[in-house]
Structures are given as C-alpha cells and as structure tokens.
Design an enzyme around this catalytic site. Structure first.
Site, PDB file in Angstrom:
ATOM      1  N   HIS A  82       0.568  -1.220   0.146  1.00  0.00           N
ATOM      2  CA  HIS A  82       0.137  -0.099   0.070  1.00  0.00           C
ATOM      3  C   HIS A  82       0.973   1.276  -0.019  1.00  0.00           C
ATOM      4  O   HIS A  82       1.899   1.188   0.460  1.00  0.00           O
ATOM      5  CB  HIS A  82      -1.023   0.140   1.277  1.00  0.00           C
ATOM      6  CG  HIS A  82      -2.176   1.312   1.258  1.00  0.00           C
ATOM      7  ND1 HIS A  82      -3.046   0.979   0.670  1.00  0.00           N
ATOM      8  CD2 HIS A  82      -1.824   2.456   1.821  1.00  0.00           C
ATOM      9  CE1 HIS A  82      -3.642   2.181   0.554  1.00  0.00           C
ATOM     10  NE2 HIS A  82      -3.131   2.956   1.348  1.00  0.00           N
ATOM     11  N   ASP A 161     -14.032   2.673   6.157  1.00  0.00           N
ATOM     12  CA  ASP A 161     -12.815   3.266   5.737  1.00  0.00           C
ATOM     13  C   ASP A 161     -13.310   4.382   4.651  1.00  0.00           C
ATOM     14  O   ASP A 161     -12.929   5.620   4.502  1.00  0.00           O
ATOM     15  CB  ASP A 161     -11.606   2.781   5.301  1.00  0.00           C
ATOM     16  CG  ASP A 161     -10.584   3.481   4.514  1.00  0.00           C
ATOM     17  OD1 ASP A 161     -10.097   4.362   5.208  1.00  0.00           O
ATOM     18  OD2 ASP A 161     -10.262   3.278   3.333  1.00  0.00           O
ATOM     19  N   ARG A 168     -13.534  12.755   6.048  1.00  0.00           N
ATOM     20  CA  ARG A 168     -12.195  13.434   6.236  1.00  0.00           C
ATOM     21  C   ARG A 168     -11.876  14.432   5.059  1.00  0.00           C
ATOM     22  O   ARG A 168     -11.300  15.531   5.589  1.00  0.00           O
ATOM     23  CB  ARG A 168     -11.094  12.357   6.652  1.00  0.00           C
ATOM     24  CG  ARG A 168     -11.416  11.424   7.795  1.00  0.00           C
ATOM     25  CD  ARG A 168     -10.602  10.452   7.891  1.00  0.00           C
ATOM     26  NE  ARG A 168      -9.063  10.639   7.899  1.00  0.00           N
ATOM     27  CZ  ARG A 168      -8.002   9.676   7.233  1.00  0.00           C
ATOM     28  NH1 ARG A 168      -8.450   8.577   6.758  1.00  0.00           N
ATOM     29  NH2 ARG A 168      -6.922  10.100   7.058  1.00  0.00           N
ATOM     30  N   SER A 183      -7.311   3.753   8.483  1.00  0.00           N
ATOM     31  CA  SER A 183      -7.653   3.746   7.050  1.00  0.00           C
ATOM     32  C   SER A 183      -6.853   2.659   6.435  1.00  0.00           C
ATOM     33  O   SER A 183      -7.381   1.809   5.675  1.00  0.00           O
ATOM     34  CB  SER A 183      -7.211   5.162   6.491  1.00  0.00           C
ATOM     35  OG  SER A 183      -7.890   5.206   5.171  1.00  0.00           O
ATOM     36  N   LYS A 187      -7.864  -1.819   5.285  1.00  0.00           N
ATOM     37  CA  LYS A 187      -7.991  -2.363   4.095  1.00  0.00           C
ATOM     38  C   LYS A 187      -6.817  -3.577   3.894  1.00  0.00           C
ATOM     39  O   LYS A 187      -7.307  -4.452   3.585  1.00  0.00           O
ATOM     40  CB  LYS A 187      -7.630  -1.176   3.120  1.00  0.00           C
ATOM     41  CG  LYS A 187      -8.824  -0.079   3.149  1.00  0.00           C
ATOM     42  CD  LYS A 187      -8.573   1.073   2.166  1.00  0.00           C
ATOM     43  CE  LYS A 187      -7.484   1.738   2.611  1.00  0.00           C
ATOM     44  NZ  LYS A 187      -7.419   3.274   2.116  1.00  0.00           N
TER      45      LYS A 187
HETATM   46  N1  URA Z   1      -4.077   6.491   2.163  1.00  0.00           N
HETATM   47  C1  URA Z   1      -5.157   5.840   2.748  1.00  0.00           C
HETATM   48  O1  URA Z   1      -5.574   4.758   2.248  1.00  0.00           O
HETATM   49  N2  URA Z   1      -5.802   6.474   3.846  1.00  0.00           N
HETATM   50  C2  URA Z   1      -5.407   7.547   4.301  1.00  0.00           C
HETATM   51  O2  URA Z   1      -6.201   7.921   5.111  1.00  0.00           O
HETATM   52  C3  URA Z   1      -4.261   8.159   3.788  1.00  0.00           C
HETATM   53  C4  URA Z   1      -3.707   7.780   2.562  1.00  0.00           C
END
Ligand code: URA
Length: 434
Positions: A82, A161, A168, A183, A187
């Site tokens: 990620h 999320d 947000r 967040s 995931k």
């Molecule tokens: N990437 C994400 O998936 N979530 C965030 O809060 C910031 C960057």
C-alpha cells in the site's frame, strides 16, 4: 451509549475504551451516527490523537466493519502493498506482476484518484477493455490461475474506511496519524494477504510533509499492523517531485510498461525493487536486501515480469495489443507545452502542483463519481537537477478538459523552481521500518 459523550471525552483528551470505539464505528457504518457528529469526533481526534490501545481498537473495528477477502483457498504466499499516495506512483502496476513472476500471490485491491494523487484503478482501466470490478469469486479464481489480480476495492470491504475517508476529505481531517493508520491498515487487514509492505510517502506531494512525521506514521503502521496479526514492514520514500516522468492514467501505464521492459525510469524502478525486496525479506526467502533486489531485477531483465503483466491484462479483459504497442493506448487530441521562464537548474519540482495540474486536465476528479479522461495528464521533460534554457519545453500537457488548461499551465509553471545553483539531491528511500 451516546455519541455526544464520546465526542466530549475525546475533546477533553480522555482515552476511549475498546467497547466505545467499536460502538461508534458500528453505529456509524449502520448510518445511525450522523456525519456531523462523526465530523466533530474526527476533528477531536485530529487535535487530541489516540493512544496505542485506541489506535488498535479503531483499526480492528474498521477492518471488521464489513467483508474480508478470504484467499485461504489459493495456494502460495500472499503478499500485498500500500502506498500512502503520491504523484506518478505507478508502482502497483509494476510490483504486482513482478511478485507474480517471483512465485507469490498478489491479489491487490486498489482505489481511484484522490485529491492530487492518482489511483491505480483509474490507471489500470486506461488499458482498453480492462475490468476491475471483480467479485470475490473472480478474484480467487484468477489468483489461483495466474497468481495476480488488480481489482477495485468494493464498498463491502472495510466500509468504515470509505465512509470515514469521504468525510475526512471534506473536513480537513485527512492528515491525522491515527486516522491514517486506521484507514490504511483496516483495508490491508481485511485484504487476505499475510505479508504486507507499506510505502509511506514523505514530502511536498504527500500527506506527511516532513521526515519525522512520515517516520512516526510508518512506525505506527508497522507496530499496530503486526500487533493485529499480520506481518508488515514499511519504507519511507521521497515524494518531493513526482516519480518518473508522467502523471496521468494512460501516461503512467506507459511508464509502468517501460519499467517492466527494463527501460526505467530509475526512480520508479528503484522504489519498486526496494518494496519487492522487503516482501522477499518478510517471507524469509532472502535475508539479504541486495540479493533480494538482484533476484527481482533478474525477473525484470529476463522478461518474466513483463510476461506476467501481459497475462494479468489479458485475464482482466484488457487489449494486450495496447500494452505491447503502447502507442495504441488512449492519447490526447491536444498537447500543449509549458516553457521555462528562465535559464538555470531545476531546483525543485512540486509533486503536489503537478498532481493537481494532471487532475485539472482530466486525469482526476473534481467531484465524486466524475469520469476521468484516461489520456489526460502531465508529461515532464525536465526534473530536479536538469539544466534548462529559457523557453525550452519543461512539460507537455495532455489535455482532456479544455476549460481548465490555463490553470493547469499556471500550476505546472509554478511547480518548477529554476535557479542558478545546482540543487542538492536527497535520497529516494529515506527510512526502512521492519
Ligand atoms: N491513504 C489511505 O488509504 N488512507 C489515508 O487516510 C491516507 C492515505
């Protein structure tokens, strides 16, 4: 329990219990807590932060707010990555086939463009025919067949999320460490992989602007992620200028193709190999980082990673001819140049401004649900350290939305800082958190 009490508790700096955190996530996803109360809570978290225990409970509650991808029926070691979001960051399109070629299973769930940063799904879909809305059954079948998948993150996986991120995004609460940890990790924890590498971006084009902030985030991600049962490591990488030469969807597919064919650009290749090497270290296949990188580089040089990419494109319905002959990928009808206002060295190149310009040209969205133009974006012709002469082209704008082209031009011009001294150039990989 009442939401207003939890907001007041957080406002006053009193840690919430695990039960309270689970309650608020559960109620919010059920749409029983209204956005205005959640917005107030998020702002309180932004200012007050969270304790380690709160962060763990928050992340776990978000991960459990919906379905999980179950890859247990797929043989092999499952890996994932990620990125916290950057410009020109097309690493996923390279790393997924590379790890597939190395014998790993990588079923990557990705998102779409957000703010000034691009999204892997928009990029992958720039290849004509590619489908990313795969069902869980299709993901598992494809992972069993060819080991690699790039699919869109559905709303059923970690739905907390998606809801929280949207809120947000419009309440000024994106750059909050505990909210980012929840967040990203929710995931990944719902995503079915055992070993996960995180790329925490740092600099002008990232949510974390300074190295101490980015390191703190990377450390928290690895610590909380490992505590919640999977194995994580993280790199902190520079995002002051864009990666590679392109920002835009089809443009970044072309860039990924050139890395997979062993033709660079070097910064994108270096970050991809470094992230892949972390996964080989996490799996125990290699104990030496240099050897891990060499192994992956050989898979690029031998054409094995490229072959896997073609297999991936074909498996998801894409037109293989368009990746074998990238001139067949979508291209803009109109291309305009931005020229250097003076001679000198490129001292800085703002990733954020280039990302915003690419978005204005059509590569991103101004409002939710808007379609992106696969051909639009910015092609850079000079980067930090390059010598440029007055009126030399600095970038080409691939125009999708005509009406915003002047604004995009202004942003790209402003993105380049040109001065007389040769600039100091920092490292690309700033820290490793294992
Ligand atoms: N990437 C994400 O998936 N979530 C965030 O809060 C910031 C960057």
């Amino acid at each position: 329990m009442r939401m207003v009490d939890l907001i007041e508790k957080k406002r006053d700096g009193v840690p919430l219990t695990e039960q309270e955190i689970r309650w608020l996530i559960h109620r919010y996803v059920a749409r029983e807590v209204p956005d205005y109360q959640m917005a107030a809570f998020l702002m309180a978290v932004y200012f007050r932060g969270m304790t380690e225990g709160e962060m763990e409970a928050f992340t776990a509650a978000m991960a459990e707010s919906g379905d999980k991808v179950d890859l247990s029926a797929v043989p092999g070691i499952k890996v994932d990555k990620h990125s916290s979001g950057g410009v020109g960051d097309t690493v996923t399109l390279i790393l997924v086939p590379l790890m597939g070629a190395a014998g790993y299973v990588m079923a990557k769930l990705s998102g779409r463009a957000l703010g000034h940063t691009g999204g892997t799904i928009d990029k992958f879909e720039a290849i004509p025919g590619v489908r990313t809305d795969l069902s869980p059954g299709e993901i598992i079948d494809q992972a069993k067949r060819i080991g690699v998948v790039i699919a869109e993150h559905t709303e059923d996986i970690a739905p907390a999320d998606k809801l929280l991120y949207e809120l947000r995004d419009v309440t000024g609460t994106v750059p909050s460490l505990p909210l980012i940890v929840g967040s990203i990790l929710s995931k990944k924890l719902a995503g079915g992989a055992d070993l996960i590498v995180l790329d925490v971006k740092c600099g002008d084009g990232a949510f974390m602007r300074t190295l101490p902030e980015a390191k703190e985030l990377a450390e928290a991600l690895v610590r909380v992620g490992n505590k919640l049962g999977k194995r994580f490591s993280a790199l902190v990488t520079a995002m002051d200028q864009p990666l590679g030469w392109m920002a835009g969807n089809a443009l970044e597919v072309k860039q990924a193709i050139s890395v997979l064919r062993g033709e660079g650009p070097p910064d994108l290749e270096e970050i991809t190999l470094a992230l892949g090497a972390e996964l080989l270290l996490l799996s125990g296949e290699e104990s030496d980082e240099g050897k891990a990188r060499d192994k992956l580089k050989r898979l690029v040089d031998s054409g094995a990673a490229w072959k896997k990419f073609v297999e991936l494109v074909a498996a998801q319905g894409g037109d293989v001819r368009a990746v074998e002959e990238p001139e067949l990928l979508p291209h803009a009808e109109e291309v305009q140049e931005v020229w250097a206002p003076r001679s000198g060295y490129v001292r800085k190149l703002s990733a954020r401004k280039i990302g915003l310009a690419a978005g204005l040209l059509g590569a991103g969205r101004e409002v939710k649900g808007q379609t992106v133009d696969p051909a639009a974006g910015v092609e850079l012709l000079a980067k930090v350290g390059d010598r440029v002469e007055r009126e030399q082209p600095l970038a080409r704008l691939h125009v999708g939305r005509r009406e915003l082209v002047e604004e995009a031009k202004r942003l790209v011009t402003e993105a380049f800082e040109i001065g007389t001294d040769f600039p100091l150039q920092g490292d690309l990989i700033l820290a490793r958190i294992r």
